[in-house]
Design a protein around this motif. Sequence first.
Motif, PDB file in Angstrom:
ATOM      1  N   ALA A 197      28.777   2.263  59.890  1.00 45.39           N
ATOM      2  CA  ALA A 197      29.706   2.633  60.661  1.00 45.39           C
ATOM      3  C   ALA A 197      29.431   3.528  61.762  1.00 45.39           C
ATOM      4  N   GLY A 198      30.254   3.391  62.821  1.00 42.42           N
ATOM      5  CA  GLY A 198      30.053   4.497  63.983  1.00 42.42           C
ATOM      6  C   GLY A 198      29.421   3.603  65.189  1.00 42.42           C
ATOM      7  N   LEU A 199      28.842   2.396  65.033  1.00 42.78           N
ATOM      8  CA  LEU A 199      28.031   1.994  66.243  1.00 42.78           C
ATOM      9  C   LEU A 199      28.977   1.547  67.405  1.00 42.78           C
ATOM     10  N   GLU A 200      30.105   1.269  67.219  1.00 37.73           N
ATOM     11  CA  GLU A 200      30.832   0.798  68.247  1.00 37.73           C
ATOM     12  C   GLU A 200      31.128   1.897  69.362  1.00 37.73           C
ATOM     13  N   PRO A 201      31.591   3.252  68.873  1.00 37.10           N
ATOM     14  CA  PRO A 201      31.565   4.514  69.724  1.00 37.10           C
ATOM     15  C   PRO A 201      30.401   5.066  70.072  1.00 37.10           C
TER      16      PRO A 201
END
Length: 455
Positions: free
Chosen positions: A46-50
């Motif tokens: 998780a956290g890839l988009e930001p």
Amino acid sequence: MSDVTTTDLYEVTMAMSYVREGMRAPATFSLFVRELPPDRGFLVAAGLEPALDYLSGFRVGPEDVREFAKALHRPVRDVEPLLGLEFDGEVRAVPEGRLVFAGEPLLEVTAPLPQAQLVETYLLTQLCHQTVVASKAARCVLAAAGRSVIDFSLRRTHGPQAGFQAARLGALVGFAGTSNVAAAARLGIPASGTMAHSYIEAFPDEETAFRAFARAHPGPVTFLVDTYDTAAGVANAARVLNDLRRGAGCAIRLDSGDLGALARRARATLDAAGLQDVRIIASGGLDEYAVDTLVRAGAPIDVYAVGTRVGVAADAPYLDSAYKLVEYDGRPVMKLSSAKATAPAPKQVFRQPGRADVIGLWNEDLPDGAVPLLGTVMRGGRRTGPPDTLADARARMDADLACLPAAARRIHDPEPPQPVVSRRLAALTADVRHRIEAAALGSSAGHGGARPVSR
């Protein structure tokens, strides 16, 4: 000043030196987790988009340069070579929602060395924090065994941004809603909330408070029933709901005490009053361990509201993670430090059903029946496709969980799968190690150091 300055000072000092030395050749850094936290059988990426949003807008501006100079106690002219630096590199990453294990890269950056170095800290903060929270939230969904889970963490998270991330990650792994109004609006997910004990205390008695609340909210309502005496609170709630001819969609909330025993008594009281369709919500210091205990005990709880322990991943609030240089200017490099050695070169992870993941080289051929986990998500500093969706991430997680061994899904004492290294990567690692050690011995001998003893 932009997010560029959200970095550790040593990233700036290194970038300045690289620029001064003319070291602008492509460098590849790999971001990975060395070991899973205790009691974790998997991690949810998780956290890839930001992180991609940050890289897309990365540019060192005049104010950033001034702040760097101030932090370094140096004249602005000394830092001006960094002015205008933009991220125009390539990013390969595991998409959000996929399950990952120790040693597997979550993300790899290939860009001119100063760029790839300056973005390290921000990428670590985004991917590591969000991966650890998403992983705990996913375990809550597993523990709930089909019952709804709601995010109540905002007031206990480490700031509003962390609270937003917790709500987003809950939605990513399958939570039914969040108490965070801003997150619900931005993400298009259901907002969920009831009342506080202070609301009850503000009225002369509990029943008066319930009736006032119902008048203000003509739709389904949820009554908090444990401000004074829980059994009496449930009885008061049942009387008000029947008097007002409410039922479908309504609920009571238990927030303290022996939740299993209280839920059983509450269910009996509600059923006796003809309110079989009124749900029971439980909250109060819950996480996957408490939810698992309640579910296994057969507690008649319909919805679990999890907050503090999940929003801050209380039992494992950080990841033993790293962002390491693995190649510079076409030369594979590695770290040899004891217990923290790294493997060289850009990498790929190959996943095959029923078999251990294989960590190999980026340019290796796919093993039969395997799929690659890392894909190219940014090229030339721009995304290669539209932003991902929470629904897509959730679908990936569900598919990976379905293939995960039962021992890894356990809430207590899980056994995480152990990836293996491909033959090509193992051979390259040995070659690079030999080259580094030989160079170190040659340097030592050239400076009068001790020579190795033949055996």
